[in-house]
Design a protein around this motif. Structure first.
Motif, mmCIF file in Angstrom:
data_model
loop_
_atom_site.group_PDB
_atom_site.id
_atom_site.type_symbol
_atom_site.label_atom_id
_atom_site.label_comp_id
_atom_site.label_asym_id
_atom_site.label_seq_id
_atom_site.Cartn_x
_atom_site.Cartn_y
_atom_site.Cartn_z
ATOM 1 N N GLU A 162 0.911 -1.230 0.039
ATOM 2 C CA GLU A 162 -0.026 -0.434 0.323
ATOM 3 C C GLU A 162 0.915 1.389 0.264
ATOM 4 O OE1 GLU A 162 -3.289 -0.700 3.114
ATOM 5 O OE2 GLU A 162 -2.326 -2.388 3.163
ATOM 6 N N GLN A 164 1.134 4.197 -1.835
ATOM 7 C CA GLN A 164 0.205 5.885 -1.906
ATOM 8 C C GLN A 164 0.026 5.795 -0.199
ATOM 9 O OE1 GLN A 164 -2.697 6.377 -4.551
ATOM 10 N NE2 GLN A 164 -2.002 9.263 -4.213
ATOM 11 N N GLU A 165 -0.898 4.624 0.413
ATOM 12 C CA GLU A 165 -1.507 4.848 1.388
ATOM 13 C C GLU A 165 -0.678 5.141 2.651
ATOM 14 O OE1 GLU A 165 -4.184 2.807 4.409
ATOM 15 O OE2 GLU A 165 -4.714 1.894 2.348
ATOM 16 N N GLY A 167 3.140 6.458 1.593
ATOM 17 C CA GLY A 167 3.131 7.792 2.036
ATOM 18 C C GLY A 167 2.651 8.551 2.847
ATOM 19 N N ARG A 213 10.534 9.747 1.996
ATOM 20 C CA ARG A 213 10.268 8.666 1.469
ATOM 21 C C ARG A 213 10.001 7.362 2.530
ATOM 22 N NH1 ARG A 213 12.771 9.330 -4.524
ATOM 23 N NH2 ARG A 213 11.858 11.957 -5.907
ATOM 24 N N LYS A 215 10.205 3.755 0.437
ATOM 25 C CA LYS A 215 10.526 2.785 -0.728
ATOM 26 C C LYS A 215 10.719 1.919 -0.690
ATOM 27 C CE LYS A 215 9.317 5.748 -4.501
ATOM 28 N NZ LYS A 215 10.665 6.344 -5.794
#
Length: 311
Positions: A162, A164-165, A167, A213, A215
């Protein structure tokens, strides 16, 4: 001078004060004048009082009027007590004529001083107890907040699918973490098409652009170059902090240090963990990273290294 604490005085204290007033004033008019002119009693305080009353009645009515005023009445009572405690005129006409007993009046005032002193000490003890309780509660709330932040960080680590969530959640987490240390982090905004993840102020008015970020891989050279360029083109925010939970490639850090002025510094997930584990405070971590970046050109030094060199 005996300090008078802002407390509720007992009936014993009021009786002692009454004895003092009756012991230092022979004439009723002198007592009323003292209350009005020296102690600042208002018309409301003196309501129903005149020279037709005996002195004992004057004091009783005064107490009743003062009690009706609540906190402001307490202040008035403090003023009367203070003036009585400072009384030193035992050579006046009525004392010389022995209509008033100077020794008895002095004893009453000393007794009042002792009672007030004991009340003041008790009030200070109670205040200290409240202060300690407040400190304990503040520490408990602080620890609870830190525990909640640790749990939030752990939950973020589990949001693998997930992105985007995660982030958005990471952005909120950082705002709460910075806020915990009284560092205000501004929300993301745009400047001529560019997304600025946020900014925070440190060292007075010094502002830092912040990009964060989360990632799965370390941040690359291109990402750092882009951020360093973004920072260098902003007159209002000439410095920046790049936060990458999974760190930075060694090549990226090396290339930025070789080809750019140290206008940024880097924070990774291990740094955040050290803060959450209370090994170092966030302000101390930021100050040290800024110092190393600006004085040595080292844009990334791990918190573990900082801790080992400062111990």
């Amino acid at each position: 001078m005996v300090k008078v604490a802002l407390i509720r005085y007992s009936a014993d204290v009021k009786r002692c004060l009454k004895d003092c007033l009756l012991g230092i004033f022979y004439k009723k008019d002198d007592l009323i004048c003292f209350l009005r002119d020296d102690c600042g009693c208002t018309n409301a305080d003196l309501r129903g009082i005149d020279s037709s009353l005996i002195k004992s009645q004057i004091v009783d009515i005064l107490y009743g009027n003062i009690d009706e005023r609540g906190n402001s009445g307490k202040m008035q009572l403090h003023t009367i007590i203070q003036n009585v405690l400072q009384w030193s005129d035992f050579g006046s006409y009525w004392f010389k004529k022995e209509a008033l007993n100077a020794e008895e009046a002095k004893k009453d005032i000393e007794r009042l001083k002792k009672m007030i002193g004991e009340k003041t000490k008790e009030d200070e003890r109670v205040q200290e107890l409240h202060r300690r309780k407040a400190e304990i509660e503040a520490k408990r709330l602080k620890q609870q907040t830190l525990t909640d932040l640790c749990e939030s960080f752990s939950l973020l680590a589990k949001m693998n699918n997930e992105a985007q969530e995660r982030g958005f959640a990471f952005e909120k987490f950082l705002q709460e973490l910075f806020g915990f240390f009284d560092i205000r982090m501004e929300k993301p905004y745009k400047l001529i098409g560019e997304q600025i993840d946020g900014s925070f102020k440190l060292q007075g008015d010094n502002s830092y652009i912040c990009e964060a970020r989360w990632k799965d891989e370390p941040s690359t050279t291109n990402a750092l170059y882009h951020f360093a360029h973004k920072v260098s083109t902003k007159n209002l925010y000439p410095r920046g902090a790049f936060i990458s939970v999974n760190g930075f490639s060694k090549e990226a850090v090396h290339m930025i240090c070789q080809n750019n002025a140290p206008n940024i510094f880097l924070i990774d997930g291990a740094d955040l963990v050290c803060v959450l584990e209370e090994l170092i405070s966030l302000p101390d971590l930021l100050y040290k990273k800024i110092e190393l970046s600006q004085t040595r050109g080292e844009i990334y030094v791990s918190s573990r290294t900082i801790l080992s060199t400062s111990s």
